[in-house]
Design a protein around this motif. Structure first.
Motif, PDB file in Angstrom:
ATOM      1  N   UNK A 143       0.861  -1.181   0.000  1.00 56.43           N
ATOM      2  CA  UNK A 143       0.000   0.000   0.000  1.00 56.43           C
ATOM      3  C   UNK A 143       0.898   1.231   0.000  1.00 56.43           C
ATOM      4  N   UNK A 144       0.604   2.176  -0.858  1.00 55.86           N
ATOM      5  CA  UNK A 144       1.374   3.423  -0.929  1.00 55.86           C
ATOM      6  C   UNK A 144       0.466   4.553  -0.442  1.00 55.86           C
TER       7      UNK A 144
ATOM      8  N   UNK B 253       0.400   7.148 -10.584  1.00 54.81           N
ATOM      9  CA  UNK B 253      -0.490   6.467  -9.632  1.00 54.81           C
ATOM     10  C   UNK B 253      -0.134   4.993  -9.439  1.00 54.81           C
ATOM     11  N   UNK B 254       0.051   4.608  -8.174  1.00 50.26           N
ATOM     12  CA  UNK B 254       0.252   3.211  -7.846  1.00 50.26           C
ATOM     13  C   UNK B 254       1.665   2.686  -7.945  1.00 50.26           C
TER      14      UNK B 254
ATOM     15  N   UNK C 150      14.191   3.961  -2.098  1.00 54.62           N
ATOM     16  CA  UNK C 150      15.563   3.515  -1.859  1.00 54.62           C
ATOM     17  C   UNK C 150      16.011   2.470  -2.878  1.00 54.62           C
ATOM     18  N   UNK C 151      15.708   2.746  -4.137  1.00 59.27           N
ATOM     19  CA  UNK C 151      16.154   1.879  -5.222  1.00 59.27           C
ATOM     20  C   UNK C 151      15.306   0.658  -5.475  1.00 59.27           C
ATOM     21  N   UNK C 152      14.178   0.558  -4.797  1.00 62.97           N
ATOM     22  CA  UNK C 152      13.254  -0.559  -5.022  1.00 62.97           C
ATOM     23  C   UNK C 152      11.912   0.009  -5.479  1.00 62.97           C
ATOM     24  N   UNK C 153      11.189  -0.779  -6.227  1.00 64.95           N
ATOM     25  CA  UNK C 153       9.902  -0.352  -6.765  1.00 64.95           C
ATOM     26  C   UNK C 153       8.779  -0.837  -5.858  1.00 64.95           C
ATOM     27  N   UNK C 154       7.917   0.086  -5.490  1.00 60.79           N
ATOM     28  CA  UNK C 154       6.719  -0.266  -4.734  1.00 60.79           C
ATOM     29  C   UNK C 154       5.533  -0.178  -5.687  1.00 60.79           C
TER      30      UNK C 154
ATOM     31  N   UNK D  29      -2.912   1.627  -8.867  1.00 60.55           N
ATOM     32  CA  UNK D  29      -2.261   1.570 -10.177  1.00 60.55           C
ATOM     33  C   UNK D  29      -3.283   1.854 -11.278  1.00 60.55           C
ATOM     34  N   UNK D  30      -2.930   2.784 -12.150  1.00 58.89           N
ATOM     35  CA  UNK D  30      -3.821   3.133 -13.255  1.00 58.89           C
ATOM     36  C   UNK D  30      -3.449   2.381 -14.532  1.00 58.89           C
TER      37      UNK D  30
END
Length: 173
Positions: free
Chosen positions: A23-24, A31-32, A37-41, A47-48
Protein backbone atom coordinates in the motif's frame (compact mmCIF):
# COMPACT_ATOMS: atom_id res chain seq x y z
CA UNK A 1 -4.22 -8.74 -10.00
CA UNK A 2 -4.82 -8.84 -13.73
CA UNK A 3 -2.82 -11.06 -16.07
CA UNK A 4 -0.62 -8.25 -17.46
CA UNK A 5 0.42 -7.08 -13.99
CA UNK A 6 1.17 -10.67 -12.96
CA UNK A 7 3.26 -11.16 -16.11
CA UNK A 8 5.20 -7.94 -15.43
CA UNK A 9 5.82 -8.84 -11.78
CA UNK A 10 7.00 -12.34 -12.76
CA UNK A 11 9.42 -10.70 -15.22
CA UNK A 12 10.75 -8.28 -12.57
CA UNK A 13 11.26 -11.21 -10.20
CA UNK A 14 13.08 -13.21 -12.91
CA UNK A 15 15.56 -10.38 -13.60
CA UNK A 16 16.07 -9.70 -9.87
CA UNK A 17 14.75 -6.15 -9.97
CA UNK A 18 13.67 -5.28 -6.42
CA UNK A 19 9.94 -4.62 -6.01
CA UNK A 20 7.15 -5.16 -3.54
CA UNK A 21 3.38 -5.17 -3.70
CA UNK A 22 2.34 -2.78 -0.96
CA UNK A 23 0.00 0.00 0.00
CA UNK A 24 1.37 3.42 -0.93
CA UNK A 25 0.04 6.25 1.23
CA UNK A 26 2.06 9.17 -0.14
CA UNK A 27 1.32 10.96 -3.41
CA UNK A 28 3.34 9.52 -6.28
CA UNK A 29 4.50 10.78 -9.67
CA UNK A 30 2.58 7.95 -11.36
CA UNK A 31 -0.49 6.47 -9.63
CA UNK A 32 0.25 3.21 -7.85
CA UNK A 33 4.03 3.10 -8.33
CA UNK A 34 6.78 4.55 -6.19
CA UNK A 35 10.54 4.35 -6.01
CA UNK A 36 11.81 3.79 -2.49
CA UNK A 37 15.56 3.51 -1.86
CA UNK A 38 16.15 1.88 -5.22
CA UNK A 39 13.25 -0.56 -5.02
CA UNK A 40 9.90 -0.35 -6.76
CA UNK A 41 6.72 -0.27 -4.73
CA UNK A 42 3.49 -1.22 -6.49
CA UNK A 43 0.05 -0.47 -5.08
CA UNK A 44 -2.35 -2.57 -7.16
CA UNK A 45 -5.40 -0.69 -5.85
CA UNK A 46 -4.03 2.69 -7.00
CA UNK A 47 -2.26 1.57 -10.18
CA UNK A 48 -3.82 3.13 -13.26
CA UNK A 49 -1.66 1.59 -16.01
CA UNK A 50 0.33 -1.66 -15.83
CA UNK A 51 2.95 -0.20 -18.17
CA UNK A 52 3.85 2.43 -15.59
CA UNK A 53 5.39 -0.40 -13.57
CA UNK A 54 7.79 -1.10 -16.45
CA UNK A 55 8.74 2.54 -16.91
CA UNK A 56 9.59 3.01 -13.24
CA UNK A 57 11.38 -0.36 -13.18
CA UNK A 58 13.38 0.94 -16.14
CA UNK A 59 14.67 3.79 -13.97
CA UNK A 60 16.02 1.28 -11.47
CA UNK A 61 17.47 -0.94 -14.20
CA UNK A 62 19.40 1.80 -16.05
CA UNK A 63 20.51 3.88 -13.06
CA UNK A 64 24.22 3.95 -12.31
CA UNK A 65 24.66 1.33 -9.59
CA UNK A 66 26.29 3.81 -7.20
CA UNK A 67 23.12 5.95 -7.28
CA UNK A 68 20.50 3.21 -7.41
CA UNK A 69 19.81 3.14 -3.65
CA UNK A 70 19.15 6.90 -3.79
CA UNK A 71 16.21 6.51 -6.19
CA UNK A 72 13.31 7.90 -4.23
CA UNK A 73 9.89 9.19 -5.31
CA UNK A 74 10.14 11.61 -8.23
CA UNK A 75 13.45 10.68 -9.87
CA UNK A 76 14.21 14.20 -11.08
CA UNK A 77 13.31 16.24 -8.03
CA UNK A 78 15.06 13.94 -5.61
CA UNK A 79 17.96 13.05 -7.89
CA UNK A 80 19.02 16.65 -8.31
CA UNK A 81 18.91 17.11 -4.54
CA UNK A 82 21.27 14.16 -4.17
CA UNK A 83 23.88 15.63 -6.51
CA UNK A 84 23.04 13.72 -9.67
CA UNK A 85 23.88 15.51 -12.87
CA UNK A 86 20.90 16.63 -14.91
CA UNK A 87 22.46 15.35 -18.16
CA UNK A 88 22.95 11.86 -16.72
CA UNK A 89 19.38 11.81 -15.48
CA UNK A 90 17.98 12.85 -18.88
CA UNK A 91 20.04 10.10 -20.51
CA UNK A 92 18.68 7.61 -18.01
CA UNK A 93 15.13 8.79 -18.75
CA UNK A 94 15.39 7.99 -22.45
CA UNK A 95 17.22 4.75 -21.65
CA UNK A 96 14.39 3.80 -19.24
CA UNK A 97 11.92 4.34 -22.07
CA UNK A 98 13.96 2.12 -24.41
CA UNK A 99 14.33 -0.45 -21.61
CA UNK A 100 10.55 -0.56 -21.13
CA UNK A 101 10.10 -1.07 -24.88
CA UNK A 102 12.52 -4.01 -24.76
CA UNK A 103 10.55 -5.40 -21.80
CA UNK A 104 7.14 -5.20 -23.52
CA UNK A 105 8.64 -6.82 -26.62
CA UNK A 106 10.14 -9.61 -24.46
CA UNK A 107 6.78 -10.12 -22.76
CA UNK A 108 4.86 -9.96 -26.06
CA UNK A 109 2.70 -7.13 -24.76
CA UNK A 110 1.35 -4.35 -26.97
CA UNK A 111 3.30 -1.08 -27.09
CA UNK A 112 0.16 0.65 -25.75
CA UNK A 113 0.95 -1.06 -22.44
CA UNK A 114 3.68 1.51 -21.81
CA UNK A 115 2.66 4.21 -24.29
CA UNK A 116 -0.94 4.63 -23.14
CA UNK A 117 -2.98 7.69 -24.12
CA UNK A 118 -2.42 9.47 -20.79
CA UNK A 119 1.37 9.13 -20.85
CA UNK A 120 4.35 11.05 -22.11
CA UNK A 121 2.58 14.41 -22.35
CA UNK A 122 0.66 13.40 -25.45
CA UNK A 123 3.68 11.93 -27.27
CA UNK A 124 2.76 8.25 -26.81
CA UNK A 125 1.66 7.78 -30.43
CA UNK A 126 4.88 9.41 -31.71
CA UNK A 127 6.99 7.16 -29.50
CA UNK A 128 5.18 4.05 -30.73
CA UNK A 129 5.82 5.15 -34.32
CA UNK A 130 9.47 5.88 -33.60
CA UNK A 131 10.14 2.47 -32.06
CA UNK A 132 8.02 0.56 -34.59
CA UNK A 133 9.81 2.25 -37.49
CA UNK A 134 13.39 1.73 -36.30
CA UNK A 135 13.86 5.12 -34.69
CA UNK A 136 16.71 5.49 -32.25
CA UNK A 137 15.68 6.65 -28.79
CA UNK A 138 17.72 5.47 -25.82
CA UNK A 139 19.03 2.30 -27.43
CA UNK A 140 22.60 3.65 -27.89
CA UNK A 141 22.89 4.18 -24.13
CA UNK A 142 21.75 0.62 -23.47
CA UNK A 143 24.43 -0.48 -25.94
CA UNK A 144 27.17 1.63 -24.30
CA UNK A 145 26.20 0.27 -20.88
CA UNK A 146 26.50 -3.25 -22.35
CA UNK A 147 22.85 -4.05 -21.68
CA UNK A 148 22.10 -4.66 -25.35
CA UNK A 149 24.32 -4.82 -28.40
CA UNK A 150 24.12 -3.47 -31.89
CA UNK A 151 25.22 -6.86 -33.26
CA UNK A 152 22.13 -8.63 -31.87
CA UNK A 153 19.85 -5.68 -32.46
CA UNK A 154 17.49 -3.85 -30.18
CA UNK A 155 15.26 -4.91 -28.38
CA UNK A 156 17.28 -8.02 -27.50
CA UNK A 157 18.88 -7.45 -24.11
CA UNK A 158 22.10 -9.05 -22.85
CA UNK A 159 21.54 -7.72 -19.31
CA UNK A 160 18.40 -6.27 -17.83
CA UNK A 161 20.13 -4.36 -15.03
CA UNK A 162 23.06 -1.99 -15.51
CA UNK A 163 26.13 -3.33 -13.77
CA UNK A 164 28.72 -0.62 -13.99
CA UNK A 165 29.30 3.02 -14.58
CA UNK A 166 30.27 4.03 -18.06
CA UNK A 167 33.61 5.79 -17.88
CA UNK A 168 36.62 5.76 -20.08
CA UNK A 169 39.67 4.73 -18.18
CA UNK A 170 42.86 6.50 -19.03
CA UNK A 171 45.77 4.25 -19.92
CA UNK A 172 48.37 3.94 -17.19
CA UNK A 173 51.85 4.49 -18.43
Amino acid sequence: MNETITQICDFLHAINLPFSLTSIENETFLPGVNLNQGALQIDIDKLKYAGDILHEAGHIAVCEPIYRAQLQGDVYKNGLRNGRQKQAMHGEEIAAIAWSVAAVKRLNLPMKTIFHDDGYKGASHSLINAFDNGGIFGQPLLDVWEMTSSEHGFPIMKKWIREHRWIHELPTT
